[in-house]
Design a protein around this motif. Structure first.
Motif, PDB file in Angstrom:
ATOM      1  N   LYS A 103      -9.474   3.245  -5.455  1.00 12.65           N
ATOM      2  CA  LYS A 103     -10.534   3.675  -4.724  1.00 12.65           C
ATOM      3  C   LYS A 103     -11.105   2.425  -4.014  1.00 12.65           C
ATOM      4  CE  LYS A 103     -12.565   6.463  -7.524  1.00 12.65           C
ATOM      5  NZ  LYS A 103     -11.282   6.741  -8.494  1.00 12.65           N
ATOM      6  N   THR A 104     -11.632   1.590  -5.052  1.00  8.21           N
ATOM      7  CA  THR A 104     -12.509   0.349  -4.617  1.00  8.21           C
ATOM      8  C   THR A 104     -11.623  -0.559  -3.794  1.00  8.21           C
ATOM      9  OG1 THR A 104     -13.310   0.513  -6.666  1.00  8.21           O
ATOM     10  CG2 THR A 104     -14.113  -1.324  -5.511  1.00  8.21           C
ATOM     11  N   GLY A 135     -15.019   3.139 -14.628  1.00  7.57           N
ATOM     12  CA  GLY A 135     -14.330   1.846 -13.828  1.00  7.57           C
ATOM     13  C   GLY A 135     -13.523   0.673 -14.516  1.00  7.57           C
ATOM     14  N   LEU A 188       0.752  -1.286   0.133  1.00  7.22           N
ATOM     15  CA  LEU A 188      -0.182  -0.078  -0.027  1.00  7.22           C
ATOM     16  C   LEU A 188       0.875   1.391  -0.215  1.00  7.22           C
ATOM     17  CD1 LEU A 188      -2.450  -0.835   2.660  1.00  7.22           C
ATOM     18  CD2 LEU A 188      -2.830  -1.040   0.316  1.00  7.22           C
ATOM     19  N   GLN A 208     -10.683  -0.530 -17.770  1.00  4.25           N
ATOM     20  CA  GLN A 208      -9.406   0.039 -18.131  1.00  4.25           C
ATOM     21  C   GLN A 208      -8.767  -0.766 -19.108  1.00  4.25           C
ATOM     22  OE1 GLN A 208      -7.298  -0.584 -14.131  1.00  4.25           O
ATOM     23  NE2 GLN A 208      -6.443  -2.431 -14.982  1.00  4.25           N
ATOM     24  N   GLN A 240     -14.370  12.685 -11.637  1.00  5.84           N
ATOM     25  CA  GLN A 240     -15.048  11.841 -12.424  1.00  5.84           C
ATOM     26  C   GLN A 240     -16.847  11.883 -12.425  1.00  5.84           C
ATOM     27  OE1 GLN A 240     -13.269   7.698 -13.108  1.00  5.84           O
ATOM     28  NE2 GLN A 240     -11.830   8.277 -11.446  1.00  5.84           N
ATOM     29  N   CYS A 285      -7.670   9.969  -7.612  1.00 12.61           N
ATOM     30  CA  CYS A 285      -7.626  10.125  -9.026  1.00 12.61           C
ATOM     31  C   CYS A 285      -8.199   8.768  -9.709  1.00 12.61           C
ATOM     32  CB  CYS A 285      -6.430  10.593  -9.395  1.00 12.61           C
ATOM     33  SG  CYS A 285      -5.903  12.082  -8.722  1.00 12.61           S
ATOM     34  N   ALA A 286      -8.344   9.013 -10.733  1.00  9.09           N
ATOM     35  CA  ALA A 286      -8.464   7.482 -11.526  1.00  9.09           C
ATOM     36  C   ALA A 286      -7.497   6.778 -11.345  1.00  9.09           C
ATOM     37  CB  ALA A 286      -8.850   8.004 -13.023  1.00  9.09           C
ATOM     38  N   ARG A 344     -15.400  -9.025  -4.660  1.00  2.20           N
ATOM     39  CA  ARG A 344     -14.262  -8.791  -4.317  1.00  2.20           C
ATOM     40  C   ARG A 344     -13.707  -9.096  -2.929  1.00  2.20           C
ATOM     41  NH1 ARG A 344     -12.362  -3.453  -7.756  1.00  2.20           N
ATOM     42  NH2 ARG A 344     -10.403  -3.767  -6.650  1.00  2.20           N
ATOM     43  N   THR A 388      -6.345   4.964  -8.695  1.00  2.00           N
ATOM     44  CA  THR A 388      -5.616   5.208  -7.590  1.00  2.00           C
ATOM     45  C   THR A 388      -5.756   3.938  -6.438  1.00  2.00           C
ATOM     46  OG1 THR A 388      -6.875   6.879  -6.698  1.00  2.00           O
ATOM     47  CG2 THR A 388      -4.562   7.398  -7.704  1.00  2.00           C
TER      48      THR A 388
HETATM   49  N1  LIG Z   1      -1.884  -0.960  -3.371  1.00  2.00           N
HETATM   50  C1  LIG Z   1      -2.284  -1.714  -4.064  1.00  2.00           C
HETATM   51  N2  LIG Z   1      -1.236  -2.628  -4.577  1.00  2.00           N
HETATM   52  C2  LIG Z   1      -1.659  -3.291  -5.823  1.00  2.00           C
HETATM   53  N3  LIG Z   1      -2.482  -3.050  -6.579  1.00  2.00           N
HETATM   54  C3  LIG Z   1      -3.394  -2.025  -6.453  1.00  2.00           C
HETATM   55  C4  LIG Z   1      -3.254  -1.330  -5.246  1.00  2.00           C
HETATM   56  N4  LIG Z   1      -4.209  -0.292  -5.403  1.00  2.00           N
HETATM   57  C5  LIG Z   1      -5.024  -0.412  -6.177  1.00  2.00           C
HETATM   58  N5  LIG Z   1      -4.328  -1.337  -7.181  1.00  2.00           N
HETATM   59  C6  LIG Z   1      -4.828  -1.960  -8.172  1.00  2.00           C
HETATM   60  O1  LIG Z   1      -4.929  -0.865  -9.207  1.00  2.00           O
HETATM   61  C7  LIG Z   1      -6.409  -1.194 -10.189  1.00  2.00           C
HETATM   62  C8  LIG Z   1      -6.992  -0.040 -10.130  1.00  2.00           C
HETATM   63  O2  LIG Z   1      -7.777  -0.037  -8.712  1.00  2.00           O
HETATM   64  P1  LIG Z   1      -9.207   0.334  -8.599  1.00  2.00           P
HETATM   65  O3  LIG Z   1     -10.093  -0.225  -9.582  1.00  2.00           O
HETATM   66  O4  LIG Z   1      -9.628   0.084  -7.020  1.00  2.00           O
HETATM   67  O5  LIG Z   1      -9.090   2.006  -8.870  1.00  2.00           O
HETATM   68  P2  LIG Z   1     -10.263   2.998  -8.710  1.00  2.00           P
HETATM   69  O6  LIG Z   1      -9.609   4.104  -8.329  1.00  2.00           O
HETATM   70  O7  LIG Z   1     -11.518   2.528  -8.086  1.00  2.00           O
HETATM   71  O8  LIG Z   1     -10.447   3.284 -10.462  1.00  2.00           O
HETATM   72  P3  LIG Z   1     -11.428   4.342 -11.200  1.00  2.00           P
HETATM   73  O9  LIG Z   1     -11.209   5.484 -10.874  1.00  2.00           O
HETATM   74  O10 LIG Z   1     -11.363   4.029 -12.472  1.00  2.00           O
HETATM   75  O11 LIG Z   1     -12.702   3.692 -10.598  1.00  2.00           O
HETATM   76  C9  LIG Z   1      -6.789  -2.315  -9.611  1.00  2.00           C
HETATM   77  O12 LIG Z   1      -6.368  -3.224 -10.866  1.00  2.00           O
HETATM   78  C10 LIG Z   1      -6.322  -2.462  -8.266  1.00  2.00           C
HETATM   79  O13 LIG Z   1      -6.432  -4.003  -7.720  1.00  2.00           O
END
Ligand SMILES: Nc1ncnc2c1ncn2[C@@H]1O[C@H](COP(=O)(O)OP(=O)(O)OP(=O)(O)O)[C@@H](O)[C@H]1O
Length: 826
Positions: free
Chosen positions: A26-27, A714, A2, A716, A394, A21-22, A63, A24
């Motif tokens: 979030k989920t 969501g 992390l 990529q 977003q 940001c996109a 998840r 990064t």
């Molecule tokens: N600390 C981490 N270590 C490894 N992978 C990570 C980490 N944080 C995020 N990821 C990976 O980065 C990718 C993007 O994460 P996620 O979908 O949660 O982003 P998001 O911010 O929700 O994206 P969006 O803005 O498009 O909704 C995913 O494949 C997730 O598993």
């Protein structure tokens, strides 16, 4: 691993507000925070995670379940996840506790749900206090629209002769609007009916003061000066009244704007001034006239709307229905009702300890109100936390009521609420993208960092994601034979073919480019969208397509239904036969006939007979069915289905079927929302599934994705193509409304109208955010082009002129371009 900020976001003792940001994570962190809370000993049912859509809720549940399952199955994985989550090695008791969480959650079930489902639960629990019947039914979006349309039809046909006033309103509207316009305006009012206060009486504009006829003396002087012949052909309209088209045509262009030059010959200054006065008078009169019409239209629409609304409302009350917005607004009423506040708050306080909100940028003002009221429930207790994660950049669902201003207001509200109660509150920014390579992020930074409305912080790539590529094509010259849309589609499809044929390697996947690696994004489903899809298909590419299918008619759902019928009643031979013949067991007609002679042995039903068989494969089939039966009666419908779908047996038999994943997803999503209604069992679910013609968009998973940008949220892909940067999503809403002062309907469409200007400004900001969402879907390569010059095209061009280099045009000798390609790669 992390990042430090991600780790801080997991702190279970602080309120956290994350701007992320996109890409990064979030989920990702939301799920890890739930895990962290569980590890701290928080009971699963005390955690409420709120999502924007049912799909997102289901995705998050899955998840989390798979993370907990991995932890349960592998001690190594358990240790690494816990070390990451806790910031150091876990104690042995934490490890053994973590490994039990999966089954614990299956037993208790987590509250991961949409805000609507959450409100529905509250209303069901406190139906008495809310003044509604306990077993109310939900009108979902489609049912709501069809009920509204029914009531509208009723009011406009059967009911309207009863009211002369209503009849006149309808007649007036019908002379000025098409049926489609009337229907869509009324529907707009209905969608906004809870937030906008529609005044029953708008102040009437002052009476029209028609401009006087042009003074005959001036006309005579003009005729004398210009000569009889010129006057007859050019000044004829001036003798007529101001409301005649000929009069208006003298002063106004066809578009209704004032003519800059009234006469083609020079006339003395005083005559010219007279004409300009008359033009000004006409303009004022027309403006007044438009206001009077607009006032009358507003009155008529509001009148018609309130009549339909009262029928709609009455129907809902009589039949015990609540629509989606009722769920939110009735919850607000309940939480604000001083008579029951003490009791309701004490109950909720016991039940809810941690609230997590995902995609907060898409939350509407009323939904924020619910969350604010819930935080009041806690009244400053330090063991309760709120975790909000969102990306204002977003926010692209303004048309569904999402309001970014409210997002910031909510942030201030929660921050000052926390300060007041001296609760630790952290505002965090996540800017490290785990998705995009540095070249893409550098261009994104260049394009958006000056956008004051974006609240933009520069994005950073991870050290191992340096590189990538961004390319911009010059605008094509469409003066050649084919239209520029077709040229553009052909050009991109040819390039895709070259990438695939040359077997170019992608760093992010470590393998050659495949069709699945490519996303083509458009602002909306338009002719360019169709052109691209057709060109790709005609060139033999697979396109991830969508078509509408009725869920209950799919073979897979029929098989699932048969299984549930049989699980509910073991003596249901026909359902058991269906299940045995389905791919689950794949028994042939012949084999079935051989066992169907059981009745001749005096055995009453097939299941009893099967259980008496000791030979394979029957013994194995019986064991499997018994195993399912046991779990079926031990779990809730959602738990059972989620477990059953992922059993190796089912995966092996249906895994290779086309569309299985989407159908099962849809079934799970339906069950997920259905199970939010407490006390509902299989029979009601089956009934609902067979009654309602639920359709779903069937997607083929394989191939190049041609998607709208909204649809790509969501998602990529290693390669993203945005073929037309000159995207325009702006629609001219007939109704606009303002939040400055009381909400009100603004039916006037004057460009200089401050409400309208603000509406346009909001829409153009949303366009910027749509561009942001599109660009940040790319992992390694981003390709852009444009049909015409536009602000986004100029912005990307400026960024690439600064960062990249010029490449001479070599893509197509038939196409004329005057500028080079701009490319940025590292
Ligand atoms: N600390 C981490 N270590 C490894 N992978 C990570 C980490 N944080 C995020 N990821 C990976 O980065 C990718 C993007 O994460 P996620 O979908 O949660 O982003 P998001 O911010 O929700 O994206 P969006 O803005 O498009 O909704 C995913 O494949 C997730 O598993």
């Amino acid at each position: 691993m992390l990042t430090q900020t991600q780790y801080t976001a997991l702190n279970p003792h602080r309120h956290i507000w994350v701007h992320a940001c996109a890409g990064t994570g979030k989920t990702f962190i939301l799920i890890y925070r739930i895990l962290r809370l569980l590890l701290e000993g928080v009971r699963p049912e005390r955690i409420v995670a709120l999502t924007f859509t049912q799909h997102a809720g289901k995705e998050m549940t899955q998840r989390l379940y798979s993370l907990l399952e991995e932890i349960m199955r592998s001690s190594y994985r358990c240790k690494t996840v816990l070390t990451m989550c806790l910031g150091g090695p876990a104690h042995p008791h934490q490890i053994s506790y973590a490994q039990k969480l999966w089954s614990e959650i299956l037993d208790t079930s987590l509250n991961i749900q949409t805000l609507h489902s959450f409100c529905q639960n509250i209303l069901q629990t406190f139906s008495l206090e809310a003044g509604i019947i306990g077993n109310f039914k939900i009108l979902d979006e489609n049912q709501g629209v069809s009920l509204w349309n029914q009531q509208q039809e009723w009011v406009c046909s059967a009911a309207y002769p009863a009211s002369v006033e209503l009849q006149s309103a309808l007649v007036r509207l019908a002379t000025r609007y098409t049926l489609h316009q009337i229907t869509s305006h009324l529907q707009f009012l209905w969608n906004r009916s809870k937030e906008v206060i529609f005044p029953t009486k708008h102040p009437k504009p002052s009476e029209l003061s028609p401009p006087a006829l042009l003074c005959p003396r001036v006309l005579a002087q003009l005729t004398e000066y210009l000569g009889e012949e010129y006057s007859v052909s050019h000044l004829k309209g001036l003798e007529l009244s101001w409301d005649r088209p000929e009069y208006r045509a003298f002063f106004l262009t066809q578009k209704g704007t004032p003519r800059k030059k009234l006469l083609s010959v020079k006339v003395p200054e005083h005559l010219k001034q007279w004409l300009e006065f008359a033009q000004h008078d006409l303009k004022t009169a027309l403006y007044q006239e438009r206001h009077i019409h607009a006032w009358q239209d507003t009155q008529d629409f509001c009148h018609l709307f309130s009549e339909i609304y009262s029928h709609y409302h009455q129907y809902k009350v009589e039949n015990g229905f609540l629509d989606f917005s009722d769920l939110i607004y009735k919850t607000i009423e309940l939480l604000e009702d001083k008579r029951h506040m003490g009791w309701v708050f004490s109950q909720l306080d016991r039940k809810i300890h941690h609230i997590l909100v995902d995609e907060a940028q898409d939350t509407s003002p009323a939904q924020w109100k619910v969350l604010e009221l819930l935080s009041e429930v806690w009244n400053g207790q330090h063991n309760k936390t709120l975790f909000v994660v969102g990306d204002p950049k977003q926010s692209i669902y303004g048309f569904q009521g999402a309001d970014l201003e409210q997002f910031y207001e909510a942030k201030n509200f929660f921050q000052s609420h926390a300060q007041y109660h001296e609760i630790p509150f952290d505002l965090l920014d996540l800017t490290h993208s785990f998705r995009s390579y540095s070249c893409i992020l550098n261009v994104v930074n260049e394009v958006f960092q000056k956008d004051t409305c974006m609240d933009f912080k520069p994005h950073t790539a991870l050290p191992y994601q340096q590189g990538g590529m961004v390319e911009l094509l010059p605008i094509l010259d469409s003066s050649v034979k084919k239209s520029s849309k077709i040229l553009l589609a052909k050009l991109w499809v040819r390039r895709i073919r070259q990438w695939i044929e040359k077997k170019e390697i992608l760093r992010c996947t470590g393998s050659v480019i495949k069709e699945d690696d490519i996303l083509i994004l458009m602002s909306k489903r338009c002719s360019l969208y169709e052109t691209f899809s057709q060109e790709l298909i005609s060139q033999g590419f697979f396109v991830r397509e969508t078509c509408t299918t009725v869920l209950k008619d799919t073979i897979l759902v029929q098989d699932i239904l048969a299984l549930i019928y049989w699980l509910l009643n073991s003596y249901d031979d026909w359902s058991l036969v269906h299940v045995l013949k389905s791919p689950l067991f794949g028994i042939s007609e012949k084999d079935l006939l051989s066992i169907f002679s059981f009745k001749s042995f005096g055995i009453k039903n097939l299941w009893t007979y099967l259980r008496s068989l000791q030979t394979e494969p029957w013994a194995l089939y019986v064991k499997t069915l018994e195993h399912w039966k046991n779990f079926f009666f031990e779990s809730t419908p959602f738990q059972f289905m989620q477990w059953w779908i992922y059993t190796p047996w089912v995966q092996k038999r249906y895994g290779a079927w086309p569309d299985t994943a989407q159908i099962l997803d849809k079934v799970l999503a339906l069950l997920f929302s259905f199970c939010q209604e407490q006390g509902k069992g299989w029979m009601q679910w089956i009934e609902m599934l067979s009654l309602v013609s639920l359709t779903f968009k069937q997607k083929t998973e394989k191939g190049i994705g041609v998607l709208t940008i909204h649809g790509s949220k969501g998602l990529q892909a290693p390669i993203v193509i945005i073929p037309d940067l000159s995207m325009e999503i702006r629609s001219k809403d007939y109704f606009t409304y303002t939040k400055d002062g009381p909400w009100k309907l603004n039916i006037l469409q004057e460009d200089e109208d401050p409400w309208n200007l603000r509406h346009i400004e909001k829409q153009s900001q949303e366009e910027r955010r749509i561009l942001y969402v599109a660009m940040t879907r790319a992992q390694e390569r981003l390709y852009c082009s444009s049909l015409k010059n536009s602000q986004p095209y100029q912005d990307v061009k400026n960024a690439l002129s600064k960062l990249g280099k010029q490449i001479p045009w070599s893509l197509d000798s038939e196409i004329n371009v005057t500028e080079p390609i701009l490319r940025y790669e590292e």
